[in-house]
Scaffold this motif. Structure first.
Motif, PDB file in Angstrom:
ATOM      1  N   SER A   1      22.036  34.530  37.630  1.00 17.84           N
ATOM      2  CA  SER A   1      23.194  34.337  38.500  1.00 17.84           C
ATOM      3  C   SER A   1      23.242  35.410  39.576  1.00 17.84           C
ATOM      4  O   SER A   1      22.580  36.452  39.476  1.00 17.84           O
ATOM      5  CB  SER A   1      24.485  34.328  37.675  1.00 17.84           C
ATOM      6  OG  SER A   1      24.595  33.097  37.002  1.00 17.84           O
ATOM      7  N   VAL A   2      24.021  35.152  40.611  1.00 19.64           N
ATOM      8  CA  VAL A   2      24.145  36.043  41.753  1.00 19.64           C
ATOM      9  C   VAL A   2      25.617  36.351  41.978  1.00 19.64           C
ATOM     10  O   VAL A   2      26.447  35.432  42.061  1.00 19.64           O
ATOM     11  CB  VAL A   2      23.555  35.399  43.026  1.00 19.64           C
ATOM     12  CG1 VAL A   2      23.800  36.280  44.244  1.00 19.64           C
ATOM     13  CG2 VAL A   2      22.068  35.107  42.857  1.00 19.64           C
ATOM     14  N   ILE A   3      25.937  37.636  42.098  1.00 17.46           N
ATOM     15  CA  ILE A   3      27.262  38.084  42.514  1.00 17.46           C
ATOM     16  C   ILE A   3      27.136  38.435  43.995  1.00 17.46           C
ATOM     17  O   ILE A   3      26.360  39.321  44.364  1.00 17.46           O
ATOM     18  CB  ILE A   3      27.732  39.310  41.694  1.00 17.46           C
ATOM     19  CG1 ILE A   3      27.697  39.007  40.190  1.00 17.46           C
ATOM     20  CG2 ILE A   3      29.112  39.748  42.155  1.00 17.46           C
ATOM     21  CD1 ILE A   3      28.458  37.773  39.759  1.00 17.46           C
TER      22      ILE A   3
ATOM     23  N   PRO B   1      39.527  37.774  43.765  1.00 20.15           N
ATOM     24  CA  PRO B   1      38.564  37.955  42.687  1.00 20.15           C
ATOM     25  C   PRO B   1      37.434  36.922  42.798  1.00 20.15           C
ATOM     26  O   PRO B   1      37.600  35.869  43.429  1.00 20.15           O
ATOM     27  CB  PRO B   1      39.385  37.721  41.416  1.00 20.15           C
ATOM     28  CG  PRO B   1      40.492  36.805  41.843  1.00 20.15           C
ATOM     29  CD  PRO B   1      40.779  37.166  43.286  1.00 20.15           C
ATOM     30  N   ALA B   2      36.308  37.223  42.176  1.00 19.96           N
ATOM     31  CA  ALA B   2      35.137  36.347  42.264  1.00 19.96           C
ATOM     32  C   ALA B   2      35.411  35.003  41.607  1.00 19.96           C
ATOM     33  O   ALA B   2      36.041  34.922  40.554  1.00 19.96           O
ATOM     34  CB  ALA B   2      33.931  37.022  41.616  1.00 19.96           C
ATOM     35  N   LYS B   3      34.923  33.947  42.279  1.00 20.07           N
ATOM     36  CA  LYS B   3      35.011  32.575  41.783  1.00 20.07           C
ATOM     37  C   LYS B   3      33.661  31.903  42.012  1.00 20.07           C
ATOM     38  O   LYS B   3      32.894  32.318  42.879  1.00 20.07           O
ATOM     39  CB  LYS B   3      36.094  31.804  42.533  1.00 20.07           C
ATOM     40  CG  LYS B   3      37.478  32.379  42.339  1.00 20.07           C
ATOM     41  CD  LYS B   3      38.544  31.413  42.782  1.00 20.07           C
ATOM     42  CE  LYS B   3      39.948  31.928  42.597  1.00 20.07           C
ATOM     43  NZ  LYS B   3      40.247  32.746  41.494  1.00 20.07           N
ATOM     44  N   ARG B   4      33.414  30.843  41.259  1.00 18.69           N
ATOM     45  CA  ARG B   4      32.152  30.103  41.407  1.00 18.69           C
ATOM     46  C   ARG B   4      32.070  29.500  42.802  1.00 18.69           C
ATOM     47  O   ARG B   4      32.999  28.835  43.263  1.00 18.69           O
ATOM     48  CB  ARG B   4      32.068  28.999  40.366  1.00 18.69           C
ATOM     49  CG  ARG B   4      30.744  28.236  40.406  1.00 18.69           C
ATOM     50  CD  ARG B   4      30.773  27.042  39.447  1.00 18.69           C
ATOM     51  NE  ARG B   4      29.476  26.430  39.306  1.00 18.69           N
ATOM     52  CZ  ARG B   4      28.961  25.545  40.161  1.00 18.69           C
ATOM     53  NH1 ARG B   4      29.650  25.178  41.236  1.00 18.69           N
ATOM     54  NH2 ARG B   4      27.763  25.026  39.948  1.00 18.69           N
ATOM     55  N   LEU B   5      30.935  29.739  43.473  1.00 18.19           N
ATOM     56  CA  LEU B   5      30.698  29.157  44.790  1.00 18.19           C
ATOM     57  C   LEU B   5      29.788  27.941  44.697  1.00 18.19           C
ATOM     58  O   LEU B   5      30.033  26.925  45.331  1.00 18.19           O
ATOM     59  CB  LEU B   5      30.099  30.194  45.743  1.00 18.19           C
ATOM     60  CG  LEU B   5      30.953  31.440  45.994  1.00 18.19           C
ATOM     61  CD1 LEU B   5      30.217  32.416  46.897  1.00 18.19           C
ATOM     62  CD2 LEU B   5      32.304  31.059  46.571  1.00 18.19           C
TER      63      LEU B   5
END
Length: 164
Positions: A114-116, A138-142
């Protein structure tokens, strides 16, 4: 030469072919596999828990890797931690990429390959599946990502460390 410090009788240990830039700090209970690289200004501090790093991991300039009392840091084989990223008490699975200026907080887990995205903040306890790109604050699935895409960055750094 890198600053290598023992803390409470625990000291960093690493495998063959590792490269540490001259102003890197490694302190405490750190174990690292073969062919890793830690770049200029990065700090890995393991004073209250462990940092466990697999092989062929690269931790780029100014990154900060720090554990917490209840959460060690685990970076599996082939992980890339980008420039100025912070990984705090989190687990980053095989072949994943933590982008520049991003933050991954305590108890979070980034799935294999996976990639952040750059600048993202992965909140405490977040579980990211394999083969996804997450971004934002906050981070969410793209979106989904092809398996192995993030691994190319680790492969580049295996070459770069030979230059030094």
């Amino acid at each position: 030469m890198a600053l290598i410090k023992s803390v409470n009788g625990k000291e960093p240990k690493w495998g063959k072919g590792c490269y540490f830039s001259e102003n890197v700090t490694l302190a405490g209970e750190i174990t690292m596999g073969d062919d890793c690289s830690v770049w200029f200004g990065a700090v890995l501090r393991a004073d209250v828990n462990a940092i466990r790093i697999g092989s062929e991991v690269n931790i780029q300039d100014l990154a900060c890797i720090h554990q917490s009392r209840s959460n060690p840091v685990i970076l599996e084989d082939g992980v890339t931690v980008g420039h100025s990223a912070v990984v705090h008490g989190a687990t980053i699975r095989r072949g994943a990429l933590v982008g520049m200026n991003s933050t991954v907080l305590d108890g979070a887990e980034v799935g294999e390959n996976s990639v952040i995205a750059a600048g993202a903040v992965v909140l405490q306890g977040t579980k990211i599946p394999a083969n996804e790109i997450w971004g934002g604050v906050p981070a969410k699935r793209l979106k989904a990502v092809e398996s192995g895409v993030s691994r190319t960055f680790a492969d580049h750094y295996l070459e770069y460390k030979k230059w030094y």
